[in-house]
Structure formats: structure tokens, C-alpha cells
Write an enzyme that holds these catalytic residues in place. Structure first.
Site: not given
Length: 274
Positions: A182, A149, A13, A209-212, A151, A200-201, A74
Site C-alpha cells: 500500500n 498489511n 471507504n 484507509c484505516g491501516t494506512g 505499507h 491501496e493494494r 482493513c
């Protein structure tokens, strides 16, 4: 105006990092960010990251997706920035305060507490976020989690078999999600081990995707599918996510610098203000 940049990535990423902590940059438009991100005519990246001074913390991190939209958080970029900063710090983001600490080959990041209520995601109307009574094609009954964010997470038999190229944009832009969302599809591959793919949005399919990964781990823990320490395997590699209800999320994983360079600001600011 020549501007230095640092190209970095976390599990593939990738980011263009602009360090404006000491020298201010002109105002950044969505057109400028998307021009930088363009892989054919720009530098190319999933996200453009801008570091700025902060009155409260070590510095501020701003995040622009490839489509030029500015987003709140992110996780992979936070690990990359931790590697760049070189020491433990608290940083300001639009999604809240994050604590980061470099580790061998990467970083460990305290991503804060997940937000689980429908209006914190946000959703367009009230519903149970642990088992949402909605579906798109074969994807049904997801979990919604906000980790800076929004998800939505679907647990499926085999994440690789889901056509995210088709379903991802449909779900991302569904009116149920007023700030878009997301889209994550996950499947179990062993004890406390998940396989994850993410739409990812504002960026599309991504290698990581770390937040994912954080949101998916929280969703799986809430549903009792895994323990409190989870390995999440994305196309780009593995992240380790730790979370217990009522606590903050800890994400640990690799990050790397790819190369450095410079560009002419005006080459990418054409069209701004017209």
C-alpha cells in the site's frame, strides 16, 4: 441461493458485508469477490467483508479487495464491523487479533503492534525501514510499516500534488515488495496533524484507509514529526491515531451503515470452477 448483504462505509471507504456467522456460505473465489465489488455490474465496493465463526474469538473477519485478492487487515472495515456487532469484542483476522469497541458514530479499534523489521514488511532484501534508500520519481526515502498489511509512507510538501494514479501502481507492484504494498503520501498541515492520500493494494486510490492512517502515524512518530496522538485527514474525513513505541496502535473514527439488500449467489459465481 439468496444471500443478504449490508453495505457500510468508513469515511467513504465502502464495503459489502456478508454475515456468515450463523449460516455458512459456499467457498469464495477471487472471481466472485471481484464480481461483487464491480461498481457497474455488481453491488460495488472497495472491499468485500465476510464474517465467519471463530474458535478463539467472537468471530473471524475476512477481507477481499476489489480485484478479488484476500488481504490481512482493513482498519475502516474493522470500525464498520464494530458498529454492526454492537459491543466490545476481539476478532480474528489473517493479520492477527484485533480488539474493537463501538463508539458514538463509529468505533475505536486496537490494531495491535506495528511490525517494523524489513522481513516483517516484508521487503525483498534487508534495509533500514525508517529511511529506505530507494525512490520512484519524486518520491524518495520512504518509511515501511506493517500493521497487518504492508505499507510504504512518503512524507512530502503537499500530498495533493503527487500523481498517485501514475506512481501508485508502479510502487505497489515493485519487486522490492514480494506481497505488493500500500502506498501512502503524507504532508503536515498543523501540529500533530497530517494530510494523507493512499493508493491501496488491489483497490487503487481510496477515500480512506484505516491501516494506512495507522502506518503513517507510526512512521511520523518514529521520525519525530508529530506527538503520540495524531489526527490524520484523508479525502473522506479524519481519523485519530494514538501510538507510543512498544505499545499497540489505537485508531478511532466514524463508520456507518448505508443500506441492506439481497442477491442471488449464482449471479456472481458464474465462471467459478471453469
Amino acid at each position: 441461493m439468496r444471500v443478504p448483504f449490508i453495505k457500510m462505509h468508513g469515511l467513504g471507504n465502502d464495503f459489502v458485508v456478508l454475515d456468515a456467522r450463523e449460516t455458512a456460505l459456499p467457498a469464495i473465489s477471487a472471481n466472485f469477490a471481484s464480481a461483487i465489488a464491480d461498481r457497474h455490474t455488481g453491488i460495488g465496493c472497495d472491499q468485500m467483508i465476510v464474517l465467519e465463526p471463530s474458535e478463539r474469538h467472537a468471530f473471524k473477519m475476512r477481507i477481499f479487495n476489489a480485484d478479488g485478492s484476500e488481504v490481512e487487515a482493513c482498519g475502516n472495515a474493522t470500525r464498520a464491523v464494530a458498529l454492526l456487532h454492537g459491543e466490545a469484542a476481539q476478532i480474528e483476522t489473517a493479520g492477527g487479533t484485533l480488539s474493537l469497541e463501538p463508539a458514538e458514530g463509529g468505533a475505536s479499534v486496537d490494531m495491535g503492534e506495528p511490525r517494523l523489521e524489513w522481513d516483517q514488511i516484508p521487503l525483498d532484501y534487508p534495509m533500514d525501514t525508517l529511511t529506505m534508500p530507494v525512490g520512484w520519481g519524486t518520491l524518495k526515502s520512504p518509511v515501511a510499516v506493517n500493521v497487518g498489511n504492508p505499507h510504504v509512507i512518503f512524507f512530502v510538501e503537499d500530498a495533493d500534488r503527487i500523481d498517485l494514479q501514475k506512481l501508485g501502481p508502479q510502487i505497489e507492484s515493485d519487486p522490492l515488495f514480494p506481497e505488493r504494498v500500500n502506498v501512502n503520501v503524507a504532508s503536515g498541515v498543523g501540529e500533530d496533524h497530517l494530510k494523507l492520500r493512499v493508493w491501496e493494494r488491489g483497490a487503487g486510490l481510496t477515500r480512506a484507509c484505516g491501516t494506512g492512517a495507522c502506518a503513517t502515524a507510526v512512521a511520523a512518530i518514529r521520525r519525530g514529526l508529530v506527538g503520540n496522538r495524531v489526527t490524520v485527514t484523508l479525502p473522506g474525513g479524519d481519523l485519530v491515531i494514538e501510538w507510543s513505541p512498544g505499545k499497540t496502535i489505537r485508531m478511532t473514527g466514524p463508520a456507518a451503515e448505508s443500506f441492506r439488500g439481497e442477491f442471488e449467489w449464482e449471479d456472481f459465481a458464474r465462471g467459478d470452477g471453469e
